[in-house]
Write an enzyme that holds these catalytic residues in place. Structure first.
Site, PDB file in Angstrom:
ATOM      1  N   HIS A  74      12.099  16.295  -4.354  1.00 34.24           N
ATOM      2  CA  HIS A  74      11.374  15.254  -3.762  1.00 34.24           C
ATOM      3  C   HIS A  74       9.950  15.285  -4.462  1.00 34.24           C
ATOM      4  O   HIS A  74       9.156  14.408  -5.122  1.00 34.24           O
ATOM      5  CB  HIS A  74      11.248  14.929  -2.415  1.00 34.24           C
ATOM      6  CG  HIS A  74      10.319  13.787  -1.991  1.00 34.24           C
ATOM      7  ND1 HIS A  74      10.403  12.533  -2.308  1.00 34.24           N
ATOM      8  CD2 HIS A  74       9.398  14.019  -1.195  1.00 34.24           C
ATOM      9  CE1 HIS A  74       9.346  12.097  -1.539  1.00 34.24           C
ATOM     10  NE2 HIS A  74       8.779  12.795  -0.818  1.00 34.24           N
ATOM     11  N   HIS A  98       2.062  16.926  -1.412  1.00 38.34           N
ATOM     12  CA  HIS A  98       1.897  15.846  -0.293  1.00 38.34           C
ATOM     13  C   HIS A  98       2.768  16.008   1.132  1.00 38.34           C
ATOM     14  O   HIS A  98       1.992  15.614   2.225  1.00 38.34           O
ATOM     15  CB  HIS A  98       2.036  14.661  -0.989  1.00 38.34           C
ATOM     16  CG  HIS A  98       3.454  14.255  -0.877  1.00 38.34           C
ATOM     17  ND1 HIS A  98       4.578  14.449  -2.056  1.00 38.34           N
ATOM     18  CD2 HIS A  98       4.639  13.419   0.055  1.00 38.34           C
ATOM     19  CE1 HIS A  98       5.595  14.176  -1.851  1.00 38.34           C
ATOM     20  NE2 HIS A  98       5.733  13.682  -0.633  1.00 38.34           N
ATOM     21  N   GLU A 102       2.647  18.825   6.299  1.00 38.28           N
ATOM     22  CA  GLU A 102       3.613  18.119   7.645  1.00 38.28           C
ATOM     23  C   GLU A 102       4.634  18.849   7.721  1.00 38.28           C
ATOM     24  O   GLU A 102       5.320  18.988   9.049  1.00 38.28           O
ATOM     25  CB  GLU A 102       3.836  16.885   7.034  1.00 38.28           C
ATOM     26  CG  GLU A 102       4.559  15.913   8.028  1.00 38.28           C
ATOM     27  CD  GLU A 102       4.583  14.456   7.581  1.00 38.28           C
ATOM     28  OE1 GLU A 102       5.706  13.872   7.961  1.00 38.28           O
ATOM     29  OE2 GLU A 102       3.951  14.204   6.658  1.00 38.28           O
ATOM     30  N   ASP A 103       5.332  19.640   6.846  1.00 37.67           N
ATOM     31  CA  ASP A 103       6.471  20.108   6.788  1.00 37.67           C
ATOM     32  C   ASP A 103       6.950  21.711   6.567  1.00 37.67           C
ATOM     33  O   ASP A 103       7.658  22.184   6.753  1.00 37.67           O
ATOM     34  CB  ASP A 103       7.478  19.639   5.715  1.00 37.67           C
ATOM     35  CG  ASP A 103       7.874  18.066   5.787  1.00 37.67           C
ATOM     36  OD1 ASP A 103       7.597  17.360   7.094  1.00 37.67           O
ATOM     37  OD2 ASP A 103       8.154  17.445   4.919  1.00 37.67           O
ATOM     38  N   ASP A 165       5.380   8.227  -3.332  1.00 33.89           N
ATOM     39  CA  ASP A 165       6.066   8.974  -2.541  1.00 33.89           C
ATOM     40  C   ASP A 165       7.229   7.946  -1.918  1.00 33.89           C
ATOM     41  O   ASP A 165       8.414   8.299  -1.628  1.00 33.89           O
ATOM     42  CB  ASP A 165       5.449   9.377  -1.057  1.00 33.89           C
ATOM     43  CG  ASP A 165       6.090   9.934   0.053  1.00 33.89           C
ATOM     44  OD1 ASP A 165       7.009  10.735  -0.101  1.00 33.89           O
ATOM     45  OD2 ASP A 165       5.849   9.489   1.034  1.00 33.89           O
ATOM     46  N   ASP A 286      12.105 -20.021 -14.610  1.00 33.79           N
ATOM     47  CA  ASP A 286      11.542 -19.011 -15.197  1.00 33.79           C
ATOM     48  C   ASP A 286      12.013 -17.693 -14.702  1.00 33.79           C
ATOM     49  O   ASP A 286      11.487 -17.034 -14.241  1.00 33.79           O
ATOM     50  CB  ASP A 286       9.969 -19.186 -14.954  1.00 33.79           C
ATOM     51  CG  ASP A 286       9.754 -19.252 -13.594  1.00 33.79           C
ATOM     52  OD1 ASP A 286      10.681 -19.510 -12.877  1.00 33.79           O
ATOM     53  OD2 ASP A 286       8.384 -19.267 -12.997  1.00 33.79           O
TER      54      ASP A 286
END
Length: 756
Positions: A74, A98, A102-103, A165, A286
Site C-alpha cells: 500500500h 504515511h 498510526e500503525d 492514499d 458530449d
C-alpha cells in the site's frame, strides 16, 4: 541505523531481497545509494527515497492488508501515485511513511530525527488522531478532517499524500465488508473527490468519482459502461473524421505545432449530467470531446477562431477559463459546436494549462523543495483559508453541522463578482452582499449598512450573479443583525455574524451557561467543578480553549448541556480508572469536588408563592395549558390527595371539572421581583435545513430565554417539526418570543402546546 538480515554495508537491502515487485525508479534509488545513507536526514533525493522505503518496509514487516498482501504494497502504491503526478522526493518519502506512526511503534520525534521536519510534518498531517475515544464515527470523522485541514493550511502538500492514499484504498476495497465499502465510497464522493477537484487534480478526481460510482450505484454504472462500449466504434469513427478535418484547417491557418485528440468522458460525469438534465444516455451528446493543445496563449484564440469557422458554434456554450480561470487554477477555452451532424465539445489549451488540468497544484509549485510551503495569501486557496478560519473561530462541537459545511464548501459552484476597483472575488453560488462584505474583511461585514450592485441600491439579501459590480456602504454605527443568518450563503459570513454576537454578548452567555449547569448539578461545588481538570478536558474536546469559553458556548447554544455532561462523565472515568462511571449529575458534582454537597434546585425556590389564594396548599401548574403570569388563571382541586392544579381560565379541560372543585386564584403581582420562570411548550414547523435549530436557539438566547428541552422530527421531503420547552416569565414574553421566531424565513408555523 536499523539492523536486519541480508544487509549491505550501508544498511539498505538489495532490490531483490525485499521479496516484492518494485518499480524501476525505486530500484535505481536502491542500487546507487551511497554508504552515508545510514545517517540521519539524507539530503540526496535518491538516498531519501531509498531510506524512507526501507524504513517503511521494516516497520510494516509482518503486517498484512485485508486482501492478504504484505502491507508495504500500500505505501509503495501511494508513493508511486505521488511520483506519477510530479510530487517532490520529500512528498514521495511521506507517501512511503504515511502509515508508520498510526500503525507501528515509531514516533513522530524519531521520524523527524531520521528525515527532517518537512517529511515528519507531512506524515503528521495525514495521521489520524490516536489515543482518543470518540463516541461515534461522525465525531471521529469530523475531528480527523479538522486536523487534516489545519495541516493543509500549514503545508498544502499534505493533501497530495491523503488523496493518493485514498485512491489506492478505493482501488483495493474488494476485500472489505460491503457496509464498509459503502461508507468509504460515500465519504470519497462527498469529501475527497471534491477536494481533488478544488485542487485541480483532475486525474485523481475522475478516478475517485468513478470508483465511488461503481460501488454506490452498481446497476447504473454497468448500464452506462455498456452503453459507452456498445457505441464506441461509431463514436471513434465520427471523432476521427472530425479530428482530420480540424487538423487540416488548423494547419492551413498557419498553426504548425499542435496536438488534437478525442477523449472519453468518465462514467460518473456522464451519469451526473443525465441526472442533472433528466436525460437518457442517447440524449447526452458530449460523452466524448476533442482536446486541442497549442504552443502558446495566442494560439488558443487562433485555434478557437478556426473551430468556429469550421463548425457552427452552439450559442451560450462558450466559456473562457483562460481569461477567468476556475478557482483551482484550471485554464482552458471550452466551446460546443455542431460537428458531423452532432454536437461536440472542444477544449483548447496550452501544454502548461494541460499539466495544471491533470495534476493541479502538483504541476506548478510556488515554493522550492527546501521551503516550508503554506497556504499564505494565494488566491486559489482562499476557500481553504476561509474553512480553517471558520473552524478555528466557530469552535463548534456540532460535528454533523461541520461535516455538512465542508461538503457544501467543497461541492458548491462559485460566482465571480467585481469590486469597485475591478478586482475579481469568487463566492459560493447564492451569495449575497453580506457574504461579499465579509469576504473583503470582517470589519466591512460588521459595519455593513447597504449595498450598490451595478450602481443600483439593492437589499442586502439580493443574490449576486456572475459579473456583478458590488459596492458595500458602511457606517461606524452599523452592526450585524441576526436576521442576516436567514440569507447568507457562506460559512465565513455566517460564523463572523455569530462571532460578533458571541463577543458582544459574552458576559450574558457565560452567565447563562453557568445557570444551565447550576440547574442540573446544583450550586454548591460548581466553582470547583468549573476549575477542575476534567472540565478543562471537556472544553478541549469541544475545541474550546477555556472553561469560560465552554460556558459561553453552552449559553449561546453552540453546544448542548447533554454533550457537556456526557463528555464530563467520560473524562472523570478516564481520570479515575478504578472508579465507576458517574451515572447521575449528582455523582458528577460529588466526584469532582468531594467537599461539595449536592444542592437541589428546589432548595433555592423563592420564598414568596407566585400564586395568591392558595393559603399554603400544595399546587402544580397544569401541563395541558402551562399558564404564565399575565394570563387569567383558576385552580382546580384534584381527586385524591394530589393538591391543586392551576389552569388558564380558557383551558379546554376546565369545562369538564365541576364548579365545586374550582378555586379563585391569581398571580402574585410582585412575582417579577423574584425572577421566577415557568415552562412552556412550543411546536415549530420549519423548512428542513442544516442549522435551523441552532438559528432558533440563538434568537432565544438573544432574549435570555432558557431552553430546557429540544426535539426535532424530520421526514424526507417534508418540513421538520421542532418541539421546544422554554422557560418564561410572563405571557407578554411568550408573545414576543413567538413573533420573533415566526419572523424567521424558515419558519412555516408556530404554536403553543401542552407540556409533553
Amino acid at each position: 541505523m536499523f539492523a536486519g538480515p541480508q544487509l549491505r554495508s550501508d544498511g539498505i537491502k538489495l532490490p531483490e531481497d525485499y521479496g516484492i515487485e518494485l518499480p524501476e525508479w525505486l530500484i535505481n534509488c536502491l542500487e546507487v545509494v551511497p554508504p552515508a545513507v545510514g545517517e540521519c536526514c539524507p539530503t540526496d533525493s535518491k538516498a531519501l527515497l531509498a531510506c524512507s522505503f526501507d524504513l517503511a518496509f521494516r516497520l510494516h514487516k509482518g503486517q498484512f492488508r485485508a486482501s492478504g498482501d504484505p502491507y508495504i504494497v500500500h505505501p509503495l502504491a501511494v508513493a508511486n501515485l505521488l511520483r506519477e503526478i510530479g510530487a517532490s522526493p520529500k512528498v514521495i518519502a511521506a507517501g512511503f511513511l504515511h502509515d508508520v506512526v498510526e500503525d507501528t511503534s515509531i514516533t513522530l520525534e524519531l521520524l523527524e530525527g531520521y528525515f527532517g521536519n518537512e517529511v515528519s510534518g507531512l506524515v503528521e498531517g495525514v495521521t489520524k488522531l490516536g489515543g482518543i475515544h470518540f463516541p461515534n464515527r461522525t465525531e471521529a470523522q469530523a475531528e480527523n478532517l479538522r486536523k487534516m485541514f489545519l495541516a493543509m493550511a500549514r503545508d498544502i502538500r499534505v493533501v497530495l499524500v491523503k488523496l493518493a492514499d485514498r485512491l489506492h484504498n478505493m482501488r483495493t476495497l474488494d476485500s472489505l465488508q460491503a457496509d464498509k465499502q459503502q461508507r468509504i465510497a460515500q465519504e470519497t464522493r462527498e469529501i475527497y473527490a471534491p477536494l481533488a477537484n478544488r485542487l485541480g487534480i483532475g486525474r485523481f478526481k475522475w478516478e475517485l468519482e468513478d470508483l465511488a460510482f461503481k460501488l454506490l450505484e452498481p446497476d447504473q454504472y454497468r448500464e452506462i459502461q455498456q452503453e459507452v462500449v456498445t457505441k464506441r466504434s461509431e463514436r471513434e469513427k465520427r471523432l476521427a473524421q472530425t479530428v482530420e478535418l480540424l487538423r487540416e484547417r488548423l494547419q492551413n491557418s498557419g498553426l504548425k505545432k499542435f496536438e488534437i485528440s478525442g477523449r472519453p468522458k468518465h462514467l460518473f460525469g456522464i451519469w451526473s449530467k443525465m441526472q442533472r438534465q433528466d436525460k437518457a444516455f442517447h440524449e447526452i451528446y458530449d460523452v466524448a470531446a476533442l482536446r486541442i493543445i497549442v504552443p502558446n496563449l495566442e494560439s488558443c484564440y487562433r485555434a478557437l477562431a478556426v473551430v468556429h469557422d469550421t463548425f457552427r458554434p452552439i450559442p451560450g456554450r462558450f466559456k473562457d477559463y483562460i481569461g477567468l480561470p476556475k478557482p483551482n487554477g484550471y485554464q482552458s477555452l471550452h466551446t460546443a459546436v455542431i460537428g458531423r451532424h452532432r454536437p461536440i465539445e472542444v477544449q483548447i489549451r496550452t501544454p502548461e494549462m494541460h499539466q495544471v488540468a491533470e495534476f493541479g497544484i502538483a504541476a506548478h509549485w510556488k515554493y522550492k523543495e527546501g521551503g516550508s510551503p503554506a497556504v499564505g495569501n494565494t488566491e486559489k486557496f482562499s476557500w481553504l483559508r476561509q474553512l480553517v478560519d471558520w473552524q478555528q473561530e466557530e469552535n463548534s462541537s456540532d460535528h454533523n453541522d461541520y461535516l455538512s459545511s465542508i461538503k457544501e464548501d467543497l461541492f458548491d459552484e462559485e460566482v465571480f463578482v467585481f469590486t469597485p476597483k475591478g478586482d475579481v472575488v469568487g463566492l459560493r453560488k447564492g451569495s449575497t452582499a453580506i457574504d461579499f462584505a465579509y469576504r473583503i474583511h470582517s470589519e466591512v461585514g460588521n459595519h455593513c449598512y447597504g449595498t450598490r450592485i451595478n450602481d443600483k441600491l439593492c437589499p442586502l439579501a439580493t443574490k449576486l450573479n456572475n459579473g456583478d459590480f458590488v459596492e458595500i456602504i458602511t457606517t461606524n454605527t452599523a452592526h450585524p443583525s441576526l436576521d442576516w443568518l436567514n440569507f447568507v450563503a457562506t460559512p465565513t459570513a455566517r460564523n463572523r455574524i455569530r462571532q460578533w454576537y458571541k463577543v458582544s454578548h459574552r458576559d450574558e452567555t457565560i452567565q447563562r451557561g453557568k445557570e444551565l449547569l447550576e440547574r442540573d448539578l446544583g450550586r454548591k461545588g460548581l466553582d470547583s467543578l468549573l476549575t477542575s481538570e476534567a472540565m478543562k478536558k471537556v472544553a478541549e474536546r469541544c475545541n474550546l480553549k477555556t472553561t469560560e469559553d465552554l460556558l459561553a458556548a453552552l449559553g449561546f447554544g453552540a453546544i448542548t448541556l447533554h454533550q457537556v455532561l456526557n463528555r464530563l462523565r467520560e473524562e472523570i472515568r478516564l481520570q479515575n480508572m478504578n472508579t465507576h462511571i458517574p451515572e447521575t449529575n449528582n455523582e458528577i458534582a460529588k466526584q469532582v469536588s468531594t467537599n461539595a454537597e449536592y444542592a437541589s434546585p428546589k432548595e433555592s425556590s423563592v420564598k414568596t408563592s407566585p400564586i395568591l389564594g392558595l393559603e399554603g396548599l400544595d399546587y402544580r401548574l397544569g401541563g395541558c395549558c402551562s399558564p404564565l403570569p399575565g394570563e387569567e388563571i383558576i385552580g382546580t382541586v384534584a381527586l385524591g390527595n394530589h393538591g391543586i392544579t392551576i389552569h388558564r381560565q380558557n383551558c379546554a379541560n376546565i369545562s369538564n371539572i365541576p364548579s365545586v372543585r374550582q378555586l379563585p386564584v391569581k398571580w402574585n403581582e410582585e412575582l417579577s421581583s423574584h425572577d421566577t420562570k415557568f415552562s412552556t411548550q412550543l411546536k415549530i414547523e420549519v423548512i428542513d435545513r442544516v442549522g435551523v435549530l441552532k438559528d432558533i436557539l440563538m434568537r432565544l438566547s438573544d432574549s435570555s430565554i432558557n431552553v430546557s428541552d429540544a426535539r426535532v422530527q424530520t421526514s424526507y421531503g417534508k418540513p421538520a417539526c421542532i418541539d421546544l420547552r422554554i422557560e418564561l416569565k410572563s405571557s407578554a414574553q411568550l408573545a414576543m418570543t413567538i413573533n420573533k421566531i415566526r419572523a424567521m424565513a424558515d419558519v412555516i408555523d408556530i404554536a403553543r402546546t401542552g407540556l409533553s
